[in-house]
Design a protein around this motif. Structure first.
Motif, mmCIF file in Angstrom:
data_model
loop_
_atom_site.group_PDB
_atom_site.id
_atom_site.type_symbol
_atom_site.label_atom_id
_atom_site.label_comp_id
_atom_site.label_asym_id
_atom_site.label_seq_id
_atom_site.Cartn_x
_atom_site.Cartn_y
_atom_site.Cartn_z
ATOM 1 N N VAL A 157 0.836 -1.200 0.000
ATOM 2 C CA VAL A 157 0.000 0.000 0.000
ATOM 3 C C VAL A 157 0.871 1.250 0.000
ATOM 4 C CG1 VAL A 157 -1.773 1.312 1.223
ATOM 5 C CG2 VAL A 157 -1.878 -1.186 1.176
ATOM 6 N N THR A 158 0.535 2.181 -0.886
ATOM 7 C CA THR A 158 1.257 3.447 -1.023
ATOM 8 C C THR A 158 0.280 4.609 -0.823
ATOM 9 O OG1 THR A 158 2.826 2.517 -2.631
ATOM 10 C CG2 THR A 158 2.555 4.907 -2.631
ATOM 11 N N PRO A 159 0.626 5.607 -0.003
ATOM 12 C CA PRO A 159 -0.238 6.791 0.105
ATOM 13 C C PRO A 159 -0.454 7.420 -1.269
ATOM 14 C CG PRO A 159 1.429 6.804 1.833
ATOM 15 C CD PRO A 159 1.796 5.694 0.886
ATOM 16 N N TRP A 160 -1.695 7.792 -1.536
ATOM 17 C CA TRP A 160 -2.026 8.325 -2.860
ATOM 18 C C TRP A 160 -1.183 9.540 -3.216
ATOM 19 C CZ3 TRP A 160 -4.200 12.971 -4.618
ATOM 20 C CH2 TRP A 160 -4.635 12.983 -5.958
ATOM 21 N N ASP A 161 -0.967 10.420 -2.258
ATOM 22 C CA ASP A 161 -0.214 11.637 -2.571
ATOM 23 C C ASP A 161 1.283 11.391 -2.727
ATOM 24 O OD1 ASP A 161 0.396 11.166 0.063
ATOM 25 O OD2 ASP A 161 -0.444 13.037 0.834
ATOM 26 N N GLU A 162 1.723 10.145 -2.509
ATOM 27 C CA GLU A 162 3.126 9.790 -2.722
ATOM 28 C C GLU A 162 3.314 8.887 -3.940
ATOM 29 O OE1 GLU A 162 4.831 8.130 0.806
ATOM 30 O OE2 GLU A 162 4.141 9.783 2.085
ATOM 31 N N LEU A 163 2.258 8.742 -4.743
ATOM 32 C CA LEU A 163 2.384 7.928 -5.949
ATOM 33 C C LEU A 163 3.449 8.507 -6.880
ATOM 34 C CD1 LEU A 163 -1.337 7.209 -6.931
ATOM 35 C CD2 LEU A 163 0.340 5.527 -6.165
ATOM 36 N N TRP A 213 -17.107 10.741 -11.554
ATOM 37 C CA TRP A 213 -15.889 10.342 -10.843
ATOM 38 C C TRP A 213 -14.702 10.268 -11.804
ATOM 39 C CZ3 TRP A 213 -12.828 5.972 -11.508
ATOM 40 C CH2 TRP A 213 -11.866 5.734 -10.514
ATOM 41 N N MET A 214 -14.918 9.740 -13.015
ATOM 42 C CA MET A 214 -13.830 9.636 -13.980
ATOM 43 C C MET A 214 -13.288 10.997 -14.374
ATOM 44 S SD MET A 214 -15.110 6.568 -16.532
ATOM 45 C CE MET A 214 -13.640 6.730 -17.555
ATOM 46 N N ALA A 215 -14.130 12.022 -14.314
ATOM 47 C CA ALA A 215 -13.701 13.364 -14.708
ATOM 48 C C ALA A 215 -12.807 14.016 -13.664
ATOM 49 C CB ALA A 215 -14.921 14.244 -14.967
ATOM 50 N N GLN A 216 -12.726 13.445 -12.480
ATOM 51 C CA GLN A 216 -11.892 13.996 -11.418
ATOM 52 C C GLN A 216 -10.434 13.595 -11.626
ATOM 53 O OE1 GLN A 216 -13.560 12.453 -7.801
ATOM 54 N NE2 GLN A 216 -15.604 13.273 -8.209
ATOM 55 N N PRO A 217 -9.486 14.304 -11.009
ATOM 56 C CA PRO A 217 -8.075 13.887 -11.090
ATOM 57 C C PRO A 217 -7.847 12.610 -10.293
ATOM 58 C CG PRO A 217 -8.316 15.786 -9.641
ATOM 59 C CD PRO A 217 -9.648 15.584 -10.287
ATOM 60 N N HIS A 218 -7.064 11.706 -10.855
ATOM 61 C CA HIS A 218 -6.832 10.413 -10.207
ATOM 62 C C HIS A 218 -5.386 10.179 -9.813
ATOM 63 C CE1 HIS A 218 -10.938 9.271 -11.091
ATOM 64 N NE2 HIS A 218 -10.751 9.683 -12.338
ATOM 65 N N VAL A 219 -4.538 11.097 -10.169
ATOM 66 C CA VAL A 219 -3.147 11.024 -9.742
ATOM 67 C C VAL A 219 -2.776 12.366 -9.125
ATOM 68 C CG1 VAL A 219 -2.458 9.273 -11.410
ATOM 69 C CG2 VAL A 219 -2.377 11.668 -12.056
ATOM 70 N N ASN A 243 -0.606 15.826 -7.891
ATOM 71 C CA ASN A 243 0.087 16.931 -8.574
ATOM 72 C C ASN A 243 -0.706 17.500 -9.743
ATOM 73 O OD1 ASN A 243 2.307 16.477 -6.823
ATOM 74 N ND2 ASN A 243 3.036 14.863 -8.193
ATOM 75 N N GLY A 244 -2.012 17.267 -9.733
ATOM 76 C CA GLY A 244 -2.865 17.886 -10.738
ATOM 77 C C GLY A 244 -2.771 17.301 -12.126
ATOM 78 N N ALA A 245 -2.011 16.226 -12.289
ATOM 79 C CA ALA A 245 -1.876 15.622 -13.622
ATOM 80 C C ALA A 245 -3.200 14.998 -14.054
ATOM 81 C CB ALA A 245 -0.777 14.566 -13.609
ATOM 82 N N ARG A 246 -3.554 15.162 -15.313
ATOM 83 C CA ARG A 246 -4.782 14.571 -15.853
ATOM 84 C C ARG A 246 -4.431 13.721 -17.068
ATOM 85 N NH1 ARG A 246 -9.774 16.375 -14.194
ATOM 86 N NH2 ARG A 246 -9.773 18.086 -12.681
ATOM 87 N N LEU A 247 -4.510 12.427 -16.860
ATOM 88 C CA LEU A 247 -4.232 11.489 -17.941
ATOM 89 C C LEU A 247 -5.531 10.836 -18.387
ATOM 90 C CD1 LEU A 247 -1.092 9.678 -16.440
ATOM 91 C CD2 LEU A 247 -1.107 11.426 -18.221
#
Length: 427
Positions: free
Chosen positions: A236-242, A303-309, A311-315
């Motif tokens: 398990v990795t904290p999301w904000d440390e991905l 939900w898909m339209a939200q950021p999922h990674v 640092n604001g990156a949108r892939l």
């Protein structure tokens, strides 16, 4: 065909199996541990028999899919490091259902389900090769055996062991002498090309059922936890440390009306490691609201339209794979402008795939995937199914686990070429 160069790099077990394949009444089977030299031995035997095969009758190579045939068989055959000058005699265009090997046309047949039987029905086959035979439907295998109508026709096959009640073991391995089969069991020590450090690493990467099957080569039934290699401190990795994601490959969706709906998003990093990065989950009982397909579609798309990674990156999410039983939900998604595909729901392959990736630390999970994390520790084998000779997990609290499995199995062809090697992980 001069195999002197290659023979000098083979173990005694490999040489014996190749020689034995020449004289088997009809079927030759290599089974045992992963990376134990089964494939190289069987491919060498296949090449020799290819030069001896009569001009009439088809040459057939079988695997779960065309992609697995290309990856597991054609790529090694075309490698000069493995097969020297023989590699130059392998010609194949990726995606084509035929190849030319040593001047002979070879037909490539994917056999992921019982429908594949129709692809060889009516054929006369002189030589056949089956990759991972336990994953081939029994009806296909039996049809293939019935097509070996040329005098001295041979069927070569490899497999990792499965459940001890599997039809291949019960009907063929245990009755080898009766059914015209020769069978060789391989261990890691039968592959002289492996680095001792790599062997030691493999032995640490598998536990429980997967260790006994893939390392010891035992035909063993599933008992206890399915993913007994799971360690939240390691996985398990904290999301904000991905780490930065290269791509968001696939959203796997397990749809429910009275049961929870879960969606797991799979990403891959630039250095080739897989992450379940985010999760959507709706639980009717907890949320006190049962949603229609249209409402589920609306919420999922929001939900898909939200950021999922971080640092604001949108892939972009490249694929959406939905439980193949949820046809009405797929229709709703399509009408709402979201294309989806039926998920690959090969449960046995999916469980093995997830277990291997977890054991090798090639799959990690962000702490946003709370449903997946909550379910994985209690995911257990069904004892009643085991008694019937089947490997099946208990269908309890598995919605996020199914969604994660869908995302991995459906997108396997996308991430497999870029997956980081286990040796690099240990460096």
């Amino acid at each position: 065909m001069d195999l002197t160069r290659l023979a000098g790099h083979l173990s005694a077990a490999q040489v014996r199996s190749i020689a034995g394949a020449m004289t088997t009444p009809q079927i030759a089977l290599w089974s045992g541990a992963v990376s134990s030299g089964k494939t190289i031995s069987s491919l060498l035997a296949f090449l020799i028999l290819l030069t001896r095969a009569p001009s009439h009758g088809l040459i057939v190579v079988v695997g779960r899919t065309l992609q697995t045939i290309e990856r597991n068989l054609l790529d090694p055959l075309a490698s000069p490091e493995l097969f020297g000058p023989l590699a130059g005699q392998v010609h194949h265009t990726p995606g084509s259902t035929t190849a030319v090997i040593l001047g002979r046309t070879v037909h490539l047949v994917g056999a992921s389900d019982a429908r594949a039987e129709s692809r060889i029905r009516g054929s006369t086959i002189a030589l056949a090769y089956v990759d991972e035979a336990t994953l081939v439907p029994q009806s296909f295998w039996m049809m293939l055996v019935s097509r070996l109508r040329v005098p001295n026709a041979k069927l070569l096959a490899t497999t990792n062991p499965d459940h001890p009640g599997h039809w291949l073991r019960q009907d063929f391995v245990l009755r080898a002498g009766e059914v015209g089969m020769k069978h060789w069991h391989f261990t890691l020590d039968d592959n002289p090309s492996l680095d001792p450090g790599y062997v030691a690493l493999l032995k640490t990467q598998y536990t429980g059922l997967w260790y006994r099957r893939f390392i010891l080569g035992h035909w063993i039934a599933g008992q206890g936890a399915v993913y007994d290699m799971w360690d939240p401190d390691e996985h398990v990795t904290p999301w904000d440390e991905l780490p930065p994601m290269d791509r968001l490959l696939c959203l796997g969706v397990d749809h429910g009306t009275t049961n929870p709906t879960a969606a797991l998003l799979l990403g891959i990093t630039f250095d080739g490691r897989l992450y379940l990065v985010d999760e959507y989950r709706h639980e009717p009982r907890r949320d006190t609201q049962r949603l229609t397909d249209a409402q589920q579609s609306s919420r999922l798309r929001e939900w898909m339209a939200q950021p999922h990674v971080p640092n604001g990156a949108r892939l972009p999410v490249e694929y959406v794979a939905v439980d193949p039983a949820a046809a009405s939900f797929r229709v709703q998604l399509h009408s709402d402008g979201l294309a989806s595909s039926p998920a690959n729901n090969d449960v046995s392959h999916g469980l093995s795939l997830v277990a291997t990736l977890l054991a090798r630390r090639q799959l990690l999970v962000s702490d946003r995937c709370a449903g997946w994390i909550n379910e994985v520790g209690g995911y257990s084998w069904d004892e009643k199914a085991t008694e019937k000779g089947l490997d099946a997990p208990l269908k309890v609290d598995d919605h996020s686990l199914d969604a994660g499995r869908y995302s991995l199995t459906t997108s396997e062809a996308l991430w497999r070429p870029y997956l980081i090697d286990p040796l690099d992980l240990a460096a």
